[in-house]
Design a protein around this motif. Sequence first.
Motif, PDB file in Angstrom:
ATOM      1  N   ARG A  96      56.699 -53.809  61.926  1.00  0.00           N
ATOM      2  CA  ARG A  96      55.405 -53.817  61.248  1.00  0.00           C
ATOM      3  C   ARG A  96      54.353 -53.203  62.163  1.00  0.00           C
ATOM      4  NH1 ARG A  96      56.963 -58.949  61.291  1.00  0.00           N
ATOM      5  NH2 ARG A  96      55.080 -59.594  62.398  1.00  0.00           N
ATOM      6  N   GLY A  97      53.415 -52.505  61.542  1.00  0.00           N
ATOM      7  CA  GLY A  97      52.307 -51.924  62.287  1.00  0.00           C
ATOM      8  C   GLY A  97      50.990 -52.354  61.678  1.00  0.00           C
ATOM      9  N   LEU A  98      50.024 -52.719  62.523  1.00  0.00           N
ATOM     10  CA  LEU A  98      48.707 -53.149  62.061  1.00  0.00           C
ATOM     11  C   LEU A  98      47.715 -52.013  62.271  1.00  0.00           C
ATOM     12  CD1 LEU A  98      47.154 -55.709  61.004  1.00  0.00           C
ATOM     13  CD2 LEU A  98      46.426 -56.037  63.370  1.00  0.00           C
ATOM     14  N   ALA A  99      46.881 -51.771  61.278  1.00  0.00           N
ATOM     15  CA  ALA A  99      45.846 -50.741  61.381  1.00  0.00           C
ATOM     16  C   ALA A  99      44.501 -51.334  60.987  1.00  0.00           C
ATOM     17  CB  ALA A  99      46.181 -49.548  60.489  1.00  0.00           C
ATOM     18  N   ARG A 100      43.461 -50.907  61.703  1.00  0.00           N
ATOM     19  CA  ARG A 100      42.087 -51.343  61.419  1.00  0.00           C
ATOM     20  C   ARG A 100      41.230 -50.120  61.155  1.00  0.00           C
ATOM     21  NH1 ARG A 100      41.750 -55.254  66.647  1.00  0.00           N
ATOM     22  NH2 ARG A 100      41.340 -53.222  67.610  1.00  0.00           N
ATOM     23  N   GLY A 101      40.281 -50.259  60.237  1.00  0.00           N
ATOM     24  CA  GLY A 101      39.398 -49.153  59.927  1.00  0.00           C
ATOM     25  C   GLY A 101      37.946 -49.595  59.824  1.00  0.00           C
ATOM     26  N   ARG A 102      37.047 -48.678  60.155  1.00  0.00           N
ATOM     27  CA  ARG A 102      35.607 -48.899  59.998  1.00  0.00           C
ATOM     28  C   ARG A 102      35.047 -47.707  59.241  1.00  0.00           C
ATOM     29  NH1 ARG A 102      37.231 -49.978  64.842  1.00  0.00           N
ATOM     30  NH2 ARG A 102      36.609 -47.922  65.614  1.00  0.00           N
ATOM     31  N   ILE A 103      34.247 -47.969  58.238  1.00  0.00           N
ATOM     32  CA  ILE A 103      33.715 -46.914  57.381  1.00  0.00           C
ATOM     33  C   ILE A 103      32.201 -46.847  57.548  1.00  0.00           C
ATOM     34  CG2 ILE A 103      33.414 -46.177  54.981  1.00  0.00           C
ATOM     35  CD1 ILE A 103      36.128 -47.508  54.379  1.00  0.00           C
ATOM     36  N   TYR A 104      31.713 -45.666  57.963  1.00  0.00           N
ATOM     37  CA  TYR A 104      30.297 -45.445  58.232  1.00  0.00           C
ATOM     38  C   TYR A 104      29.746 -44.370  57.299  1.00  0.00           C
ATOM     39  CZ  TYR A 104      31.100 -47.744  62.787  1.00  0.00           C
ATOM     40  OH  TYR A 104      31.425 -48.625  63.794  1.00  0.00           O
ATOM     41  N   ASP A 105      28.448 -44.445  57.006  1.00  0.00           N
ATOM     42  CA  ASP A 105      27.809 -43.335  56.303  1.00  0.00           C
ATOM     43  C   ASP A 105      27.325 -42.303  57.325  1.00  0.00           C
ATOM     44  OD1 ASP A 105      25.399 -44.266  57.360  1.00  0.00           O
ATOM     45  OD2 ASP A 105      24.641 -45.040  55.463  1.00  0.00           O
ATOM     46  N   ARG A 106      26.700 -41.233  56.869  1.00  0.00           N
ATOM     47  CA  ARG A 106      26.326 -40.130  57.752  1.00  0.00           C
ATOM     48  C   ARG A 106      25.235 -40.517  58.739  1.00  0.00           C
ATOM     49  NH1 ARG A 106      26.535 -34.262  54.901  1.00  0.00           N
ATOM     50  NH2 ARG A 106      26.420 -33.714  57.101  1.00  0.00           N
TER      51      ARG A 106
END
Length: 288
Positions: A261-271
């Motif tokens: 298993r692999g864990l991934a994290r993401g962060r979403i930003y505007d411009r």
Amino acid sequence: MNDSAQRLVELLDLERIEVNIFRGQSPDESLQRAFGGQVAGQALVAAGRTTEADRPVHSLHAYFLRPGRPGVPIVYEVERVRDGRSFTTRRVSAVQQGRTIFTMTASFHRPERGPVEHQLPPARELGDPETLPSLVDEARDHLGGLPDVLERMARRQPFDIRYLDRLRWTPEDVAGAEPRSAVWMRAVGPLGDDPLVHTCALTYASDTTLLDAVRIPVEPLWGARTLDMASLDHAMWFHRPIRADEWFLYEQESPVATGGRGLARGRIYDRSGRLLASVVQEGLFRSA
């Protein structure tokens, strides 16, 4: 509206067949399983359509239980778990051909002012996404044209995806790579003005590239595949209002991969660098 953007809006426009039951279409495409982002986005639409409009979703937690079949409609059954003064909770089960393939719990919160407000800035320089080649253009240039199946998939892709770093095409490119990735994304056309549609479109997009961060140290993102992978679960927290048809930066990293298993994290930003949403997903990885 671009045809691909229109198809995305139509995909998220569920048919209500009972008070708490909705039906969504699953495109008949050349995929082994229904796209997980599609199922998650549709499930969130179903939950949102049973919730007061002044309470946007602030979090979701979901599990992919079985692979969905492309081309077969999916029924979404909503359980109204709680309607409180500030929070609303919904549980959604996605059923296809009599089997539950996906479950989600979503929480909605009436906006309020709090005593604490801060955020971490983007780890990467924002730059200008317009100066980067699209994923499709980069692949087409490298391959001298796309195979027919990839060309058809590219025409139906509802998001313009642009990687901040050059794509890795060969095993030599992978050597020494860190499990990190960053892409600019936006819908390929306007999505209208319904805030729920934009949030659900972002949910759709969040599953498109996230597990790439796990794969990057092991295999090129394009070319011969050495891994089979499948999403196991997906969680999102929505911090600010979102327009998925405007550019957003999706930073992704994998802090650990072990035990298949692999864990991934993401962060979403505007411009402008405002943090819009946070994402965590675990995937199953096996040798192809």
